[in-house]
Design an enzyme around this catalytic site. Structure first.
Site, PDB file in Angstrom:
ATOM      1  CG  HIS A   1     -24.220  32.802 -30.017  1.00  9.12           C
ATOM      2  ND1 HIS A   1     -25.386  32.789 -31.054  1.00  9.12           N
ATOM      3  CD2 HIS A   1     -24.163  32.668 -29.284  1.00  9.12           C
ATOM      4  CE1 HIS A   1     -26.067  32.116 -30.156  1.00  9.12           C
ATOM      5  NE2 HIS A   1     -25.777  31.736 -29.851  1.00  9.12           N
TER       6      HIS A   1
ATOM      7  CB  CYS B   1      -8.750  26.067 -28.442  1.00  8.82           C
ATOM      8  SG  CYS B   1      -8.787  28.107 -27.825  1.00  8.82           S
TER       9      CYS B   1
HETATM   10  C1  PEP Z   1     -10.203  33.032 -28.771  1.00  6.42           C
HETATM   11  O1  PEP Z   1     -10.763  33.968 -28.237  1.00  6.42           O
HETATM   12  O2  PEP Z   1      -9.649  32.404 -29.226  1.00  6.42           O
HETATM   13  C2  PEP Z   1     -11.542  31.847 -27.767  1.00  6.42           C
HETATM   14  C3  PEP Z   1     -11.299  30.812 -28.489  1.00  6.42           C
HETATM   15  O3  PEP Z   1     -11.751  32.184 -27.307  1.00  6.42           O
HETATM   16  P1  PEP Z   1     -13.587  33.129 -27.323  1.00  6.42           P
HETATM   17  O4  PEP Z   1     -13.425  33.133 -28.960  1.00  6.42           O
HETATM   18  O5  PEP Z   1     -14.444  32.116 -26.914  1.00  6.42           O
HETATM   19  O6  PEP Z   1     -13.315  34.045 -27.269  1.00  6.42           O
END
Ligand code: PEP
Ligand code: MG
Length: 779
Positions: A415, A726
Site C-alpha cells: 500500500h 500491469c
Molecule cells: C499484480 O498482482 O501484479 C497486480 C497488478 O495486482 P495487485 O498488485 O493489486 O495485486
C-alpha cells in the site's frame, strides 16, 4: 487574537463573543484571524489587504456558527450526543451523524445572522452574483483543521435562498460520520471545533495560469508566467503545454514570450463540475496574454513577494480583461539547483542509518514522526517524514502532507509503495526496524530511489513533490510514438491528472479497491446499512475522474481485489473473516462470485458510465484461476442487463493456472489479458510479495515466471487478443525490453516510470526493425 473555548455551553474564553462579528469582509481579515475565518479565509484576506485583486468575498465567521448553535439550543444537544458516542460502533456513529446533521439543517438560523449574510451578499453585487461557498474548519489547537471529508464546497450558488442553505449545509458538514470519526481518532474535542464559511465570487477564468515571482530555481529577479486558455486546472494538473512569459524585473520589460500549442482547455460544465475540451482553430497557437497583462501580473507578483518577503508561487485568472489573483504561496524550490550539485559529494560523507527498498523515487529531508496507530496521525505536520510499520488507507490524508514515507514492512507493491508513487512522495519500504531505530523529531534524509535513510538533512534533498511545471514541460516535449502501447496504472483518482500528463496511451489498471478503502467503510457495510446507492455513486464518481482524464483512450477498471486484512480497520471490518493467509484468501473474482450483491453494485457503477457514453471503460477481473470464473462473471453481468458481447471484458493473469490455461480463457471470449506479475511471481515461486524477510528471493525474472509469460503472450497473439502487463515488473525498463522482444502488445507502468519505459520500448522496437532489415539485406 480571539480564542474560542467551548465548555458546558459557555463559548468564549480570552475574548468576548461580541468581539467578532458574524461577517468579516476580506479587507478586514488578517492572517491572525485564522481561528475565526479558517486558513482559506485568512490567506485570502491577507492578499486582499495588500491590494491584490482577489475575487470579492466575505466570511461567515466561526463565531456566527457558535451563535447559531447556542441560540438554536443545539449546542448542548449535539455535545451530549457526541459525548456518549462510541465512534467504533458504526451503526451508532452513522445514526448520530445523520441526526446531528438533520438538526443543524433543520434549525432556524438566527435572524440577525441571516440578515447579515443577505446584506453582505447584496453588497457584493446588486444582481445575484454567482458565488462559491466553501467551509473552512478551525480548531483551537489546529487553526486550519483540514479533516478529511469535512471541507464541503458548493459551487455555482446563486440567490439569497440558495446561499443561506449552502452556508447551513457547510455547517452541517462538520458533523459527517467520517468527520466525527476522524476528530475522535485524532483526539479533537468536538467542543473546540468550529467552522467558518467563505462566500466568494466565482471566477470562470477565460485565461489562467501560474506565476513564479522570481526564478524558481536560481532566485534571479525574473518573473516567470505560464498561461493557457480556460480554467487553471489545465496548467496545475500539467495536462496542457502553456505559453511562457519571462518578465525581467530589473529592466522592467518582457524578456521572453514562448507561445505553445495548447491542445485542450478545461471549462465549467454547465452549473456543475468541469469538462475538458479540445482547442481548435487559431486559439490553439495564439498568444494567451497581451504584453500589458504580463506586465500587470508581474507587478502583482512583486507586491505579493515584497509583502511576504519571499518569492511567491501565484495562481491567477482573467475574466473579461480583469485580472484576479486566486492564491499565493511561497516557492519551495529555490536553491535546489545548488543543492542538487552537491549531491554526490554529500552522499559519500553522509551516514546511512537504515536501508530498505526504494519504493517511490525522490529525495527529501525532514523531521521524523512515528505513527503507531491511525489515531495518532493528527501529529503529522506538513513536511514531516512519516515513519510507520505499514500504511493503510486511513493514513492517506496524512500521507498527502508528508515529505517522505518510511515503513518497517512491505515490498514494492505494498500500500505505502503504490500510494506514495501516485502522490509523488519519496518512500522507502521494508526497512524492518525504522519504527525502532528512528526517533520522533530526528532529522533524516530519505532517498526513495536507492532505498537509503541518512542521518541529518543532506543538502541533496530535492523538493518532495513533482511540481506542475516540469510535468507540463515533459508533456510539451511530446510523447515518443511506440507501436507497443505504453499505458499507466492508477489507484487514486487524484493521481489521474498526473497520470494523464505523462501522455500514456490509456490506463492499463485502475485499482478500485483504493477508492473504496479511502471511504473507510467496507462494501459489506454499505450493503448492511442500505447505503448501496452511496457505494455505487462513490465508485462511479471516482472512476469517472480517471475516464475524464483519458478521453478516447482505453481505461481498464479492475473489479474489487482487496484482501480481507485490508478491510479490517474500516467500518464493517469486524464482519470480515479472519484468514491465516489473506493473499490466498477471499479476494478478487472468487469473492465477487460468492457475493453477488457486492459484484452487482460494482457492475451498476460500470453500467452508469457506459450509459453516459464512456465506451473506453473496460472491466478486468482479478485473481481468476479458471475460465469458468470468467464465464460465470460474464453471465451474471448479462443477467444484470449488460450487453456483455459488446463491452470490453478481460482478465488478469496473476495465478499460474490462468497462464497455463490461457487458451481456454481466449475461447471463452476474453477481450484482453494483463499480467499481474506482483501476484504471478509470488504464486509461481512461493515468495510472499509483502514479506521483507524473503524480499531478496522475490525474482521477477525467474525462468518459470518468464516461461509462463512467454507462453501466454504467444497464445494471445495467435487469437489476436491484446496481451498486456500491469504488475510492477512492467515498470522496470529491462523487463520492458524483454517483453517487447517477446511480443507483448502493451505495457502499463507507474506514473514515475512512464518516460523510461517509453524510451526502452521505442529503442527495442527500433532495434528489432533494424535487425530485421539487416537480416533481409544479408539474405
Ligand atoms: C499484480 O498482482 O501484479 C497486480 C497488478 O495486482 P495487485 O498488485 O493489486 O495485486
Ligand atoms: Mg494482483
Amino acid at each position: 487574537m480571539i480564542i474560542i473555548k467551548q465548555g458546558g455551553g459557555e463559548i468564549i474564553s480570552g475574548a468576548s463573543m461580541k468581539d467578532v462579528p458574524n461577517i468579516l469582509w476580506l479587507e478586514e481579515i488578517r492572517k491572525e484571524d485564522i481561528i475565526s475565518v479558517g486558513g482559506k479565509g485568512a490567506s485570502l484576506g491577507e492578499m486582499a489587504s495588500i491590494g491584490l485583486p482577489v475575487p470579492r468575498a466575505f466570511v461567515v465567521t466561526a463565531q456566527a456558527f457558535r451563535r447559531f448553535l447556542v441560540e438554536s439550543g443545539l449546542d448542548q444537544k449535539i455535545f451530549t450526543m457526541s459525548d456518549h458516542l462510541d465512534v467504533e460502533n458504526n451503526e451508532a456513529l452513522e445514526k448520530a451523524a445523520d441526526s446531528i446533521k438533520a438538526l443543524v439543517l433543520k434549525a432556524k438560523m438566527p435572524a440577525a445572522i441571516k440578515d447579515e449574510i443577505r446584506a453582505a451578499y447584496k453588497k457584493m453585487s446588486a444582481n445575484n452574483l454567482i458565488v462559491a461557498v466553501r467551509s473552512s474548519a478551525t480548531a483551537e489547537d489546529l487553526p486550519d483543521a483540514s479533516f478529511a471529508g469535512q471541507q464541503e464546497t458548493y459551487l455555482n450558488i446563486k440567490g439569497e435562498g440558495a446561499l443561506l442553505s449552502a452556508v447551513q449545509k457547510c455547517w452541517a458538514s462538520l458533523y459527517g460520520a467520517r468527520a466525527i470519526y476522524y476528530r475522535a481518532k485524532q483526539g479533537f474535542d468536538d467542543r473546540t471545533v468550529n467552522i467558518a464559511v467563505v462566500v466568494q465570487q466565482l471566477v470562470r477564468s477565460e485565461k489562467s495560469g501560474v506565476m513564479f515571482t522570481s526564478h524558481p530555481i536560481t532566485g534571479e529577479p525574473l518573473t516567470i508566467i505560464e498561461g493557457s486558455w480556460g480554467l487553471g486546472e489545465a496548467i496545475v494538473s500539467g495536462s496542457v503545454s502553456p505559453d511562457k512569459y519571462v518578465f525581467n524585473q530589473q529592466g522592467e520589460q518582457i524578456a521572453e514570450r514562448m507561445v505553445a500549442e495548447k491542445k485542450i482547455e478545461i471549462l465549467p460544465d454547465g452549473d456543475n463540475g468541469t469538462k475538458t475540451v479540445e482547442i481548435t482553430g487559431t486559439r490553439r497557437n495564439a498568444q494567451v496574454l497581451s504584453d500589458d497583462e504580463v506586465t500587470k501580473l508581474a507587478t502583482y507578483g512583486k507586491i505579493a513577494e515584497n509583502h511576504y518577503s519571499v518569492p511567491q508561487d501565484v495562481e491567477w485568472g482573467i475574466v473579461a480583461g480583469t485580472i484576479y489573483i486566486l492564491q499565493s504561496r511561497p516557492i519551495t524550490t529555490i536553491g535546489n539547483k545548488k543543492e542538487a550539485k552537491g549531491m554526490s559529494g554529500q552522499k559519500k560523507e553522509a551516514k546511512i542509518i537504515l536501508q530498505g527498498q526504494g519504493a517511490a523515487p525522490g529525495t527529501a529531508a525532514g523531521k521524523v514522526v512515528i505513527i503507531r496507530d491511525v489515531k495518532d496521525t493528527g501529529a503529522v505536520k506538513e513536511g514531516n517524514i512519516l515513519v510507520t510499520r505499514m500504511t493503510n488507507p486511513d493514513m492517506v490524508p496524512a500521507m498527502r502532507k508528508v515529505a517522505a514515507i518510511v515503513t518497517d514492512e512491505g515490498g514494492m507493491t505494498c500500500h505505502a509503495a503504490i500510494v506514495s508513487r501516485e502522490l509523488g512522495t519519496p518512500a522507502v519500504v521494508g526497512t524492518k526496524t525504522a519504527t525502532q531505530v528512528l526517533k520522533n523529531g530526528q532529522i533524516i534524509t530519505v532517498d526513495g530511489e536507492m532505498g537509503l535513510i541518512y542521518d541529518g538533512a543532506l543538502e541533496m534533498a530535492a523538493p518532495a513533490k513533482t511540481t506542475a511545471a516540469p510535468m507540463a514541460g515533459a508533456a510539451a516535449a511530446g510523447p515518443v510514438i511506440t507501436a507497443t502501447s505504453v499505458k499507466v496504472n492508477v489507484s487514486i483518482p487524484e493521481a489521474a491528472a498526473r497520470a494523464a500528463a505523462t501522455g500514456a496511451d490509456g490506463v492499463g489498471l485502475l485499482r478500485i479497491e483504493h477508492l473504496i478503502l479511502g471511504l473507510n467503510k467496507t462494501p459489506g457495510w454499505f450493503i448492511a446499512n442500505n447505503r448501496e446507492e452511496d457505494f455505487v455513486r462513490e465508485l462511479h464518481d471516482g472512476i469517472k475522474i480517471v475516464l475524464d482524464a483519458f478521453p478516447g483512450k482505453p481505461v481498464w477498471v479492475r473489479t474489487l481485489d482487496a484482501p480481507t486484512d485490508e478491510f479490517r480497520n474500516m467500518m464493517g471490518g469486524e464482519s470480515e473473516p479472519h484468514e491465516h493467509n489473506p493473499m490466498l484468501g477471499w479476494r478478487g473474482i472468487r469473492r465477487d462470485l460468492q457475493s453477488p450483491e457486492q459484484f452487482r453494485l460494482q457492475v451498476d457503477a460500470f453500467k452508469r458510465l457506459w450509459k453516459e457514453g464512456y465506451e473506453n471503460l473496460g472491466v478486468m477481473f482479478p485473481m481468476v484461476s479458471h475460465p469458468d470464473q470468467f464465464i460465470a462473471a460474464k453471465e451474471m453481468m448479462r443477467g444484470w442487463g449488460v450487453d456483455v458481447e459488446n463491452v470490453t471484458l478481460g482478465i488478469m493473469i496473476e495465478i499460474p493456472s490462468s497462464a497455463i490455461m490461457v487458451e481456454d480463457f481466449l475461447k471463452a471470449g476474453i477481450r484482453f489479458a494483463s499480467f499481474g506479475t506482483n501476484d504471478l511471481i509470488q504464486y509461481t515461486i512461493a515468495i510472499d510479495r509483502n514479506n521483507e524477510n524473503v524480499a531478496d528471493m522475490y525474482q521477477p525474472k525467474h525462468p518459470a515466471v518468464l516461461s509462463l509469460i512467454h507462453g501466454a503472450i504467444q497464445m494471445c497473439r495467435a487469437y489476436n487478443v491484446e496481451c498486456s502487463i500491469c504488475g510492477q515488473a512492467g515498470s522496470d525498463p529491462k523487463m520492458a525490453v524483454w517483453l517487447v522482444e517477446h511480443g507483448i502488445a502493451s505495457i502499463s507502468a507507474n506514473i514515475d516510470a512512464i518516460a523510461k519505459i517509453r524510451e526502452a520500448v521505442a529503442r527495442t522496437e527500433k532495434r528489432i526493425i533494424l535487425e530485421a532489415a539487416r537480416n533481409r539485406d544479408a539474405e
